[in-house]
Design a protein around this motif. Structure first.
Motif, mmCIF file in Angstrom:
data_model
loop_
_atom_site.group_PDB
_atom_site.id
_atom_site.type_symbol
_atom_site.label_atom_id
_atom_site.label_comp_id
_atom_site.label_asym_id
_atom_site.label_seq_id
_atom_site.Cartn_x
_atom_site.Cartn_y
_atom_site.Cartn_z
ATOM 1 N N ALA A 56 -20.561 6.052 9.172
ATOM 2 C CA ALA A 56 -19.048 5.874 9.218
ATOM 3 C C ALA A 56 -18.446 5.508 7.697
ATOM 4 C CB ALA A 56 -18.373 4.766 9.947
ATOM 5 N N VAL A 57 -19.230 4.679 7.121
ATOM 6 C CA VAL A 57 -18.855 4.243 5.487
ATOM 7 C C VAL A 57 -19.023 5.329 4.531
ATOM 8 C CG1 VAL A 57 -19.580 3.019 3.660
ATOM 9 C CG2 VAL A 57 -19.811 1.633 6.100
ATOM 10 N N ALA A 58 -20.156 6.255 4.915
ATOM 11 C CA ALA A 58 -20.416 7.447 4.025
ATOM 12 C C ALA A 58 -19.261 8.441 4.220
ATOM 13 C CB ALA A 58 -21.803 8.032 4.348
ATOM 14 N N ALA A 59 -18.720 8.675 5.648
ATOM 15 C CA ALA A 59 -18.120 9.647 5.861
ATOM 16 C C ALA A 59 -16.504 9.234 5.216
ATOM 17 C CB ALA A 59 -17.917 9.798 7.196
ATOM 18 N N PRO A 65 -14.261 15.564 6.917
ATOM 19 C CA PRO A 65 -13.190 15.961 7.576
ATOM 20 C C PRO A 65 -12.752 14.717 8.515
ATOM 21 C CG PRO A 65 -14.623 17.602 7.703
ATOM 22 C CD PRO A 65 -15.197 16.560 6.796
ATOM 23 N N PHE A 66 -11.417 14.591 8.595
ATOM 24 C CA PHE A 66 -10.778 13.416 9.332
ATOM 25 C C PHE A 66 -11.443 13.260 10.622
ATOM 26 C CE2 PHE A 66 -7.307 10.756 10.947
ATOM 27 C CZ PHE A 66 -7.386 9.639 10.076
ATOM 28 N N LEU A 67 -11.580 14.039 11.435
ATOM 29 C CA LEU A 67 -12.015 14.237 12.763
ATOM 30 C C LEU A 67 -13.409 13.514 12.848
ATOM 31 C CD1 LEU A 67 -11.640 14.636 15.737
ATOM 32 C CD2 LEU A 67 -12.513 16.811 15.362
ATOM 33 N N VAL A 68 -14.274 13.864 11.963
ATOM 34 C CA VAL A 68 -15.575 13.367 11.709
ATOM 35 C C VAL A 68 -15.418 11.642 11.311
ATOM 36 C CG1 VAL A 68 -17.574 13.510 10.462
ATOM 37 C CG2 VAL A 68 -16.515 15.435 11.148
ATOM 38 N N GLN A 69 -14.620 11.471 10.541
ATOM 39 C CA GLN A 69 -14.308 10.180 10.161
ATOM 40 C C GLN A 69 -13.764 9.159 11.459
ATOM 41 O OE1 GLN A 69 -12.066 8.950 6.457
ATOM 42 N NE2 GLN A 69 -12.193 11.321 6.015
ATOM 43 N N VAL A 71 -14.301 10.159 14.716
ATOM 44 C CA VAL A 71 -15.455 9.960 15.436
ATOM 45 C C VAL A 71 -16.549 8.809 15.409
ATOM 46 C CG1 VAL A 71 -17.452 11.098 16.798
ATOM 47 C CG2 VAL A 71 -15.267 12.462 16.395
ATOM 48 N N LEU A 72 -16.828 8.646 14.049
ATOM 49 C CA LEU A 72 -17.813 7.942 13.703
ATOM 50 C C LEU A 72 -17.375 6.236 13.325
ATOM 51 C CD1 LEU A 72 -19.538 9.940 10.767
ATOM 52 C CD2 LEU A 72 -20.539 9.437 13.123
ATOM 53 N N ALA A 73 -16.249 6.139 13.155
ATOM 54 C CA ALA A 73 -15.524 4.939 12.645
ATOM 55 C C ALA A 73 -15.658 3.879 13.807
ATOM 56 C CB ALA A 73 -14.117 4.941 12.380
ATOM 57 N N TRP A 74 -15.228 4.223 14.902
ATOM 58 C CA TRP A 74 -15.342 3.035 16.282
ATOM 59 C C TRP A 74 -16.639 2.742 16.287
ATOM 60 C CZ3 TRP A 74 -11.892 0.274 18.087
ATOM 61 C CH2 TRP A 74 -10.451 0.653 18.042
ATOM 62 N N ILE A 206 -1.989 -2.992 6.228
ATOM 63 C CA ILE A 206 -1.894 -2.528 7.655
ATOM 64 C C ILE A 206 -3.183 -1.397 7.792
ATOM 65 C CG2 ILE A 206 -0.496 -0.984 8.961
ATOM 66 C CD1 ILE A 206 2.015 -1.772 7.562
ATOM 67 N N HIS A 207 -3.556 -0.882 6.734
ATOM 68 C CA HIS A 207 -4.902 -0.182 6.754
ATOM 69 C C HIS A 207 -4.718 1.081 7.799
ATOM 70 C CE1 HIS A 207 -7.111 -2.361 3.684
ATOM 71 N NE2 HIS A 207 -6.487 -3.315 4.072
ATOM 72 N N LEU A 208 -3.775 1.871 7.724
ATOM 73 C CA LEU A 208 -3.943 2.807 8.561
ATOM 74 C C LEU A 208 -4.825 3.864 8.253
ATOM 75 C CD1 LEU A 208 0.089 3.391 9.073
ATOM 76 C CD2 LEU A 208 -1.692 2.387 10.864
ATOM 77 N N GLY A 209 -5.699 4.366 9.361
ATOM 78 C CA GLY A 209 -6.840 5.138 8.746
ATOM 79 C C GLY A 209 -7.425 5.773 9.760
ATOM 80 N N PRO A 210 -8.899 5.943 9.826
ATOM 81 C CA PRO A 210 -9.670 6.729 10.938
ATOM 82 C C PRO A 210 -9.695 5.757 12.249
ATOM 83 C CG PRO A 210 -10.864 6.618 8.887
ATOM 84 C CD PRO A 210 -9.742 5.878 8.747
ATOM 85 N N VAL A 211 -9.457 4.568 12.120
ATOM 86 C CA VAL A 211 -9.430 3.560 13.260
ATOM 87 C C VAL A 211 -7.938 3.102 13.823
ATOM 88 C CG1 VAL A 211 -10.227 1.226 14.185
ATOM 89 C CG2 VAL A 211 -11.536 2.656 12.578
ATOM 90 N N LEU A 212 -7.158 2.655 12.880
ATOM 91 C CA LEU A 212 -5.935 2.348 13.237
ATOM 92 C C LEU A 212 -4.819 3.233 13.001
ATOM 93 C CD1 LEU A 212 -5.772 -1.192 11.893
ATOM 94 C CD2 LEU A 212 -6.384 -0.692 14.097
ATOM 95 N N GLY A 213 -4.224 3.837 13.956
ATOM 96 C CA GLY A 213 -3.298 5.128 13.817
ATOM 97 C C GLY A 213 -1.792 5.047 13.938
#
Length: 419
Positions: A56-59, A65-69, A71-74, A206-213
């Motif tokens: 997750a950190v490396a991605a 690709p954002f979808l990969v991020q 999937v791994l982030a949670w 706010i840190h919108l990103g792979p987790v918080l959308g």
């Protein structure tokens, strides 16, 4: 320099692996009677968790690709938080373990064969027919009861796991529910009576990103608008990712409403994500970036400076440009992402600096580290004639979890001493 970095990285990985081995030993090896599917399953979990975390950190760092991020982030970032509190719970268990062992030893029955027997206790002779029947039909062998050591390991392991899951689950719920509103009154000596009661909604991190959308952004916008502020200040770390990936997530910010508008300054994560495209994009959403700039709000000056991380991109803070030629008889409020920028604010005669960055530590006991690295961890403090207010932030970075540092959106109400 490269050699030092490699040695430090190897040392960190060794410590990380050692801690996971310790947790695996206590929770898997010590709680299973021998090789079998429970031990294999537990081993898979303790291998997959760290792998997903590093992935997750490396991605995110490599711009996968954002979808990969996503999937791994949670799973990856939740494992990061879970492993932290599992380790802390197991360390507490090491203290409790000797006490439980004493209790179990005290309550254990005496070994077989040690009871006192007398002649009257001798059983009567078994009739020959009964003896033959007993010999021909052996009694079933009962399953061996868990040893006291195994029972102790399972008890401590179960409590540690439940505690870690509970802490992380509650912390994640606190983040996903959205920030709560906090209200602070700040008296300013130079604020005229006409501006008494002026309300600034301060939101940071706010840190919108792979987790918080997008859903999280909508909750933040609704909460801010519900306070009906005179002005909204977004003080950095809005995003973790590119405009291309996160434009849908930040779109709700276009609905922010305040009588005197919404202003924005960069945080360190904007520079990690591409500050120039983001400054242009938030302007399109209706936010007004203050890039080392100042505006007159009528009764006081509102200034903003770039984050100090911008120095690596030749876009660092310029206090002279933002504050150098202003009328010092007027009150000044400065938006600056990091609390460590307070020294320059004091030198330039700022009345109030509004900051974020620290997350209040986000994950206890990380608050002790954050407190040591920043002049103020959270809340309002005075530095000479300048006051500094630090928000804990609305979102979370890395694990979507907060422990001991609840998220907030702060309504700062300015008070005139002439009122």
């Amino acid at each position: 320099m490269v050699v030092v970095f490699v040695l430090v990285a190897v040392a960190v990985l060794a410590v990380f692996a050692g801690l996971h081995y310790y947790a695996w030993r206590r929770l898997v090896r010590d709680t299973t009677a021998g090789p079998g599917w429970p031990r294999r399953l537990g081993t898979v979990v303790f291998v997959a968790g760290p792998v997903l975390m590093f992935a997750a950190v490396a991605a995110e760092q490599a711009g996968a690709p954002f979808l990969v991020q996503q999937v791994l982030a949670w799973p990856g970032f939740l494992w990061m938080a879970f492993a932290l509190y599992l380790l802390l719970a197991l360390l507490v268990g090491e203290v409790v373990r000797p006490l439980l062992r004493r209790v179990l030893d005290r309550e254990a029955p005496p070994p077989a064969g040690t009871e006192n027997t007398t002649a009257t206790d001798t059983p009567a002779e078994t009739p020959p027919a009964a003896a033959e029947s007993t010999a021909s039909t052996p009694a079933p062998t009962p399953a061996p009861a868990p040893t006291r050591r195994l029972l102790l390991a399972r008890s401590v392991g179960a409590v540690a796991t439940v505690a870690a899951v509970g802490v992380v689950g509650n912390g994640a719920y606190g983040v996903l529910r959205g920030p709560k509103v906090k209200r602070v009154t700040v008296p300013l000596a130079r604020l005229p009576r006409a501006a008494h009661g002026f309300r600034i909604a301060v939101v940071s991190d706010i840190h919108l990103g792979p987790v918080l959308g997008r859903g999280f952004a909508e909750r933040v916008v609704e909460t801010i608008n519900s306070t009906q502020p005179d002005l909204i200040a977004v003080v950095g770390d809005l995003v973790d990712g590119s405009v291309e990936d996160l434009a849908p997530a930040v779109a709700p910010l276009a609905r922010l409403r305040a009588r005197h508008g919404t202003f924005f300054v960069t945080g360190n994560h904007e520079y990690f994500s591409g500050a120039d495209p983001w400054v242009a994009h938030v302007r399109e959403l209706g936010l007004r970036p203050l890039e080392n700039a100042r505006v007159e709000m009528g009764a006081f000056d509102l200034a903003g400076v770039n984050d100090i991380s911008g120095e690596n991109y030749d876009e660092g803070p310029d206090y002279a440009k933002a504050l150098g030629d202003r009328d010092r008889s007027r009150a000044a409020v400065l938006l600056a992402h990091q609390p460590v920028m307070i020294d320059e604010a004091v030198r330039h005669g700022v009345d109030l600096q509004l900051s974020g960055h620290t997350h209040g530590g986000q994950l206890w006991p990380g608050n002790f580290i954050a407190d040591a690295a920043n002049p103020t961890l959270a809340g309002l403090e005075r530095y000479g004639d300048t006051q500094l207010y630090v928000s804990r932030g609305a979102g979370a970075w890395g694990p979507p979890v907060r422990v001991g540092a609840p998220s907030d959106i702060t309504v700062v109400e300015l008070a005139s001493r002439q009122a």
